[in-house]
Design an enzyme around this catalytic site. Structure first.
Site, short mmCIF file in Angstrom:
data_model
loop_
_atom_site.label_atom_id
_atom_site.label_comp_id
_atom_site.label_asym_id
_atom_site.label_seq_id
_atom_site.Cartn_x
_atom_site.Cartn_y
_atom_site.Cartn_z
N LYS A 12 17.34 -49.68 -6.83
CA LYS A 12 18.60 -49.21 -7.46
C LYS A 12 18.39 -48.90 -8.95
O LYS A 12 18.77 -47.84 -9.43
CB LYS A 12 19.71 -50.27 -7.30
CG LYS A 12 20.01 -50.65 -5.86
CD LYS A 12 21.12 -51.67 -5.77
CE LYS A 12 20.80 -53.03 -6.40
NZ LYS A 12 19.72 -53.79 -5.74
N ARG A 71 18.72 -64.55 -3.18
CA ARG A 71 19.41 -63.28 -3.49
C ARG A 71 19.58 -62.43 -2.22
O ARG A 71 20.59 -61.76 -2.04
CB ARG A 71 18.62 -62.51 -4.55
CG ARG A 71 18.84 -63.11 -5.94
CD ARG A 71 17.75 -62.73 -6.92
NE ARG A 71 17.56 -61.32 -7.11
CZ ARG A 71 16.47 -60.80 -7.65
NH1 ARG A 71 15.48 -61.56 -8.05
NH2 ARG A 71 16.38 -59.50 -7.82
N ARG A 92 29.66 -55.78 -5.49
CA ARG A 92 28.84 -56.63 -4.63
C ARG A 92 29.69 -57.45 -3.66
O ARG A 92 29.14 -58.12 -2.80
CB ARG A 92 28.05 -57.60 -5.50
CG ARG A 92 26.58 -57.24 -5.65
CD ARG A 92 25.99 -58.26 -6.59
NE ARG A 92 24.59 -58.39 -6.47
CZ ARG A 92 23.72 -57.80 -7.28
NH1 ARG A 92 24.12 -56.96 -8.21
NH2 ARG A 92 22.43 -58.04 -7.14
N ARG A 151 8.63 -60.63 -17.17
CA ARG A 151 9.14 -60.68 -15.79
C ARG A 151 10.47 -61.37 -15.80
O ARG A 151 10.72 -62.24 -16.66
CB ARG A 151 8.16 -61.45 -14.89
CG ARG A 151 6.90 -60.67 -14.60
CD ARG A 151 5.96 -61.44 -13.70
NE ARG A 151 4.67 -60.78 -13.62
CZ ARG A 151 4.32 -59.90 -12.70
NH1 ARG A 151 5.18 -59.57 -11.74
NH2 ARG A 151 3.12 -59.36 -12.69
N ARG A 175 7.05 -56.57 -9.88
CA ARG A 175 7.84 -55.89 -10.93
C ARG A 175 7.65 -56.53 -12.30
O ARG A 175 7.60 -57.73 -12.44
CB ARG A 175 9.31 -55.94 -10.55
CG ARG A 175 10.24 -55.55 -11.69
CD ARG A 175 11.64 -55.38 -11.25
NE ARG A 175 12.24 -56.56 -10.69
CZ ARG A 175 13.45 -56.58 -10.12
NH1 ARG A 175 14.14 -55.47 -10.03
NH2 ARG A 175 13.94 -57.69 -9.65
P1 AP5 Z 1 14.13 -51.96 -8.88
O1 AP5 Z 1 14.52 -50.55 -9.12
O2 AP5 Z 1 14.03 -52.86 -10.05
O3 AP5 Z 1 15.03 -52.59 -7.72
P2 AP5 Z 1 16.56 -53.00 -7.74
O4 AP5 Z 1 17.17 -52.55 -6.46
O5 AP5 Z 1 17.22 -52.57 -9.01
O6 AP5 Z 1 16.37 -54.57 -7.65
P3 AP5 Z 1 17.03 -55.74 -8.48
O7 AP5 Z 1 16.18 -56.95 -8.19
O8 AP5 Z 1 17.24 -55.40 -9.91
O9 AP5 Z 1 18.39 -55.86 -7.75
P4 AP5 Z 1 19.30 -57.02 -7.72
O10 AP5 Z 1 20.48 -56.40 -7.10
O11 AP5 Z 1 18.80 -58.26 -7.06
O12 AP5 Z 1 19.40 -57.47 -9.26
P5 AP5 Z 1 20.53 -57.30 -10.34
O13 AP5 Z 1 19.90 -57.17 -11.65
O14 AP5 Z 1 21.56 -56.32 -9.92
O15 AP5 Z 1 12.71 -51.91 -8.11
C1 AP5 Z 1 11.98 -53.10 -7.88
C2 AP5 Z 1 10.46 -52.80 -8.09
O16 AP5 Z 1 10.03 -51.93 -7.06
C3 AP5 Z 1 10.14 -52.11 -9.42
O17 AP5 Z 1 8.94 -52.65 -9.93
C4 AP5 Z 1 9.94 -50.62 -9.05
O18 AP5 Z 1 8.97 -50.01 -9.86
C5 AP5 Z 1 9.45 -50.72 -7.59
N1 AP5 Z 1 9.99 -49.64 -6.76
C6 AP5 Z 1 11.24 -49.11 -6.78
N2 AP5 Z 1 11.37 -48.14 -5.86
C7 AP5 Z 1 10.16 -48.07 -5.21
C8 AP5 Z 1 9.64 -47.25 -4.15
N3 AP5 Z 1 10.40 -46.30 -3.55
N4 AP5 Z 1 8.36 -47.47 -3.76
C9 AP5 Z 1 7.60 -48.42 -4.36
N5 AP5 Z 1 8.01 -49.20 -5.37
C10 AP5 Z 1 9.28 -49.03 -5.80
O19 AP5 Z 1 21.27 -58.74 -10.24
C11 AP5 Z 1 20.64 -59.92 -10.67
C12 AP5 Z 1 21.61 -61.08 -10.56
O20 AP5 Z 1 22.76 -60.84 -11.42
C13 AP5 Z 1 22.22 -61.32 -9.18
O21 AP5 Z 1 21.39 -62.11 -8.36
C14 AP5 Z 1 23.55 -62.02 -9.53
O22 AP5 Z 1 23.35 -63.37 -9.86
C15 AP5 Z 1 23.97 -61.28 -10.81
N6 AP5 Z 1 24.82 -60.10 -10.56
C16 AP5 Z 1 24.55 -58.80 -10.86
N7 AP5 Z 1 25.55 -58.00 -10.50
C17 AP5 Z 1 26.48 -58.79 -9.94
C18 AP5 Z 1 27.75 -58.54 -9.33
N8 AP5 Z 1 28.25 -57.29 -9.23
N9 AP5 Z 1 28.45 -59.60 -8.85
C19 AP5 Z 1 27.98 -60.86 -8.94
N10 AP5 Z 1 26.77 -61.17 -9.49
C20 AP5 Z 1 26.04 -60.14 -9.98
#
Ligand code: AP5
Length: 236
Positions: free
Chosen positions: A18, A177, A93, A165, A132
């Site tokens: 994402k 998660r 979410r 990281r 990552r």
């Molecule tokens: P990346 O693009 O970083 O993946 P992502 O989907 O953004 O993953 P996240 O881990 O950031 O998602 P998340 O939803 O768990 O975390 P968030 O920060 O929202 O890609 C990952 C890796 O893969 C990278 O190294 C990239 O280079 C590689 N990659 C990407 N695409 C690829 C491909 N096609 N092929 C190969 N490699 C690829 O949330 C974190 C925490 O915040 C949550 O756990 C929660 O506690 C809180 N939080 C955030 N939003 C909310 C909400 N709305 N409500 C409640 N809590 C929330």
């Protein structure tokens, strides 16, 4: 001729891509990436009240309370730069967040233009998250195998040689998660299907191929929402 704020949602589990894809869509279309994960990490770093409340929850891999996240999102989406259009990454979410977003957009005469479900299998998610890392200065994202800096050890964007990281990228937290995603977020696919704005994208392909599929979906939506086909014709 109409002009609304285009609103596109990227749905998908941790590691689906994402953030990676939202950043590229932002660069391509001039939309604003709204990542609640980034906004919360920033609040934690600043130790604001919301950040203090969110820190332990995020480290445990659970979802931060709806009231906190909705307030943070509401404040950010109201900033003038978001009139260019937004790509929501990690929000909504929960059903409550989705309903809050629908109401917020409705008040402004806007709506969700498309919710794109990035589909990956669980093994790929773990692999992507465990490799990552990001630039410590500008936050550019990398992966040990799939997206290495052009010059080893230096960020492509700013040249910084320090990387970090995320605290929640360890195996135990990633598992939690994923559980939270399946328990609370996966059902949103149905919410947007019922609204008639759902699209599916096979996110198992490489980063550029996924981006190509997303651009094909997003370009007409942005053009239609802004009502300025010539101005938004960035397909060249
Ligand atoms: P990346 O693009 O970083 O993946 P992502 O989907 O953004 O993953 P996240 O881990 O950031 O998602 P998340 O939803 O768990 O975390 P968030 O920060 O929202 O890609 C990952 C890796 O893969 C990278 O190294 C990239 O280079 C590689 N990659 C990407 N695409 C690829 C491909 N096609 N092929 C190969 N490699 C690829 O949330 C974190 C925490 O915040 C949550 O756990 C929660 O506690 C809180 N939080 C955030 N939003 C909310 C909400 N709305 N409500 C409640 N809590 C929330």
């Amino acid at each position: 001729m109409t002009s609304r704020m285009p609103a596109i949602i990227l749905l998908g589990p941790p590691g689906a891509g994402k953030g990676t894809q939202a950043k590229k869509l932002e660069d391509r279309f001039g939309l604003v990436q709204l990542s609640t994960g980034d906004l919360l990490r920033d609040a934690v770093a600043r130790q604001s009240d919301a950040g203090k409340a969110a820190q332990a929850v995020m480290e445990a891999g659970e979802l931060v309370g709806d009231d906190i996240v909705i307030a943070i999102l509401n404040e950010r989406i109201s900033a003038p730069d978001c009139l260019a259009g937004v790509i929501l990454d990690g929000f909504p979410r929960t059903t409550l967040q989705a309903e809050a977003l629908d109401a917020l957009l409705r008040e402004r005469g806007d709506r969700v233009d498309c919710a794109i479900s990035l589909e990956v299998d669980d093994e790929a998610m773990i692999d992507r998250i465990s490799g990552r890392y990001t630039c410590d200065r500008c936050g550019e994202g990398y992966h040990e195998r799939y997206k290495r800096p052009l010059k080893d050890g230096a960020c492509d964007k700013c040249g910084c040689q320090k990387f970090r990281r995320r605290a929640d990228d360890n195996a135990d937290t990633v598992r939690r998660r994923l559980v939270a995603y399946h328990a609370e977020t996966a059902d949103l696919v149905e919410h947007y299907d019922e609204m008639g704005v759902l699209a599916h994208v096979d996110a198992m392909q490489d980063i550029d191929s996924v981006q190509g599929l997303l651009r094909d979906l997003v370009q007409p939506l942005v053009t239609e929402a802004l009502g300025t086909r010539e101005a938004m014709d960035v397909s060249a």
